[in-house]
Design an enzyme around this catalytic site. Sequence first.
Site, PDB file in Angstrom:
ATOM      1  N   ASP A  94       0.685  -1.133   0.031  1.00  0.00           N
ATOM      2  CA  ASP A  94      -0.067   0.002   0.001  1.00  0.00           C
ATOM      3  C   ASP A  94       0.784   1.221  -0.008  1.00  0.00           C
ATOM      4  O   ASP A  94       0.623   2.250  -0.651  1.00  0.00           O
ATOM      5  CB  ASP A  94      -1.112  -0.079   1.106  1.00  0.00           C
ATOM      6  CG  ASP A  94      -2.008  -0.910   1.109  1.00  0.00           C
ATOM      7  OD1 ASP A  94      -2.292  -1.580  -0.032  1.00  0.00           O
ATOM      8  OD2 ASP A  94      -2.644  -1.193   2.069  1.00  0.00           O
ATOM      9  N   ALA A  95       1.899   1.395   0.641  1.00  0.00           N
ATOM     10  CA  ALA A  95       2.866   2.458   0.693  1.00  0.00           C
ATOM     11  C   ALA A  95       3.351   2.525  -0.654  1.00  0.00           C
ATOM     12  O   ALA A  95       3.396   3.665  -1.170  1.00  0.00           O
ATOM     13  CB  ALA A  95       3.990   2.268   1.659  1.00  0.00           C
ATOM     14  N   THR A 119       1.949   2.095  -3.513  1.00  0.00           N
ATOM     15  CA  THR A 119       0.831   2.336  -4.186  1.00  0.00           C
ATOM     16  C   THR A 119       0.786   4.038  -3.888  1.00  0.00           C
ATOM     17  O   THR A 119       0.614   4.544  -4.849  1.00  0.00           O
ATOM     18  CB  THR A 119      -0.502   1.635  -4.031  1.00  0.00           C
ATOM     19  OG1 THR A 119      -0.368   0.193  -4.195  1.00  0.00           O
ATOM     20  CG2 THR A 119      -1.577   2.303  -4.880  1.00  0.00           C
ATOM     21  N   ASP A 147       3.563  -2.850  -6.692  1.00  0.00           N
ATOM     22  CA  ASP A 147       2.852  -3.282  -5.378  1.00  0.00           C
ATOM     23  C   ASP A 147       2.127  -4.667  -5.515  1.00  0.00           C
ATOM     24  O   ASP A 147       2.089  -5.295  -4.541  1.00  0.00           O
ATOM     25  CB  ASP A 147       2.097  -2.093  -5.209  1.00  0.00           C
ATOM     26  CG  ASP A 147       1.129  -1.892  -6.325  1.00  0.00           C
ATOM     27  OD1 ASP A 147       1.269  -2.456  -7.472  1.00  0.00           O
ATOM     28  OD2 ASP A 147       0.292  -0.801  -6.320  1.00  0.00           O
ATOM     29  N   ARG A 170       1.784 -10.460  -4.293  1.00  0.00           N
ATOM     30  CA  ARG A 170       1.868 -11.852  -4.534  1.00  0.00           C
ATOM     31  C   ARG A 170       2.911 -12.588  -3.764  1.00  0.00           C
ATOM     32  O   ARG A 170       2.629 -13.641  -3.357  1.00  0.00           O
ATOM     33  CB  ARG A 170       1.796 -12.111  -6.014  1.00  0.00           C
ATOM     34  CG  ARG A 170       0.622 -11.738  -6.725  1.00  0.00           C
ATOM     35  CD  ARG A 170       0.988 -12.139  -8.214  1.00  0.00           C
ATOM     36  NE  ARG A 170       1.715 -11.267  -8.857  1.00  0.00           N
ATOM     37  CZ  ARG A 170       1.614 -10.114  -9.304  1.00  0.00           C
ATOM     38  NH1 ARG A 170       0.388  -9.395  -9.603  1.00  0.00           N
ATOM     39  NH2 ARG A 170       2.544  -9.355  -9.824  1.00  0.00           N
ATOM     40  N   THR A 212      -5.202  -8.559  -1.215  1.00  0.00           N
ATOM     41  CA  THR A 212      -6.338  -8.120  -0.324  1.00  0.00           C
ATOM     42  C   THR A 212      -7.356  -7.169  -1.209  1.00  0.00           C
ATOM     43  O   THR A 212      -6.900  -6.649  -2.263  1.00  0.00           O
ATOM     44  CB  THR A 212      -6.233  -7.297   0.967  1.00  0.00           C
ATOM     45  OG1 THR A 212      -5.673  -6.054   0.371  1.00  0.00           O
ATOM     46  CG2 THR A 212      -5.270  -8.049   1.762  1.00  0.00           C
ATOM     47  N   ASP A 230      -5.527   0.485  -5.418  1.00  0.00           N
ATOM     48  CA  ASP A 230      -4.756   0.601  -6.456  1.00  0.00           C
ATOM     49  C   ASP A 230      -5.263   1.144  -7.714  1.00  0.00           C
ATOM     50  O   ASP A 230      -4.967   1.798  -8.347  1.00  0.00           O
ATOM     51  CB  ASP A 230      -3.981  -0.967  -6.751  1.00  0.00           C
ATOM     52  CG  ASP A 230      -3.220  -1.071  -7.863  1.00  0.00           C
ATOM     53  OD1 ASP A 230      -2.389  -0.087  -7.904  1.00  0.00           O
ATOM     54  OD2 ASP A 230      -3.400  -1.448  -8.872  1.00  0.00           O
ATOM     55  N   ASP A 282      -4.993   4.649  -9.458  1.00  0.00           N
ATOM     56  CA  ASP A 282      -4.718   4.600 -10.808  1.00  0.00           C
ATOM     57  C   ASP A 282      -5.366   5.756 -11.652  1.00  0.00           C
ATOM     58  O   ASP A 282      -5.019   6.424 -12.456  1.00  0.00           O
ATOM     59  CB  ASP A 282      -5.045   3.301 -11.588  1.00  0.00           C
ATOM     60  CG  ASP A 282      -4.238   2.200 -11.378  1.00  0.00           C
ATOM     61  OD1 ASP A 282      -2.872   2.595 -10.888  1.00  0.00           O
ATOM     62  OD2 ASP A 282      -4.248   1.053 -11.582  1.00  0.00           O
TER      63      ASP A 282
END
Length: 215
Positions: A29-30, A32, A69, A74, A80, A87, A91
Amino acid sequence: MLNKYARAFFTRVLTPFAAFLIRLGVSPDAVTLIGTAGSVAGALVFFPRGEFFWGTITITLFIFSDLVDGNMARQLGRSTKWGAFLDSTLDRVADAAIFGGLAMWYAGGGDNNLLCAVAIFCLASGLVVSYTKARAESQGLPCDVSGLVERAERLVISLVAAGVAGLHQFGVPYVEWLLPVALWLVAAGSLVTVFQRMLTVRREAFEADRVAAGS
């Protein structure tokens, strides 16, 4: 095509870097958030001033976070729903900043209201392309059509053209016309893609209604 082949190639290339970030304790997440912030900054700092080459370089460096990310998630085995939602949402923010920055240039120093409108249309139609699929799937209708111009194609066409057009600042002649051509191509391709998805969903909706009426 770009999603299938280019993404697979860069995923292999970026896997060691993703593993390195995991060892440092960085979360997907960071990555992203940082990638989106960098892309937005590159688009809104450089593009409105007509500095297309450096803007494209900055955006390209950060936009690879879209692959890093997911690769990290993966490797960690913890993809999640929140990560996928974040994400996808960010985008759209990055895409809006890119075409918004181009629109700001043509509304200002670029002094071309028509191309400003085309850039705004690219921004809006890109969002609609994504929305049509998301809305269809939220109603339980498949939207199994890639369309002529998806996000990867929009970004590659626009950023490559912007980067090459930016070489005009360094004395390279006859390259500044590439960006207007790219914007028109993206606008037309996005419009076609919207109609492709709408027709697909219309067909699926009529079929679903027919089955429901028959049962």
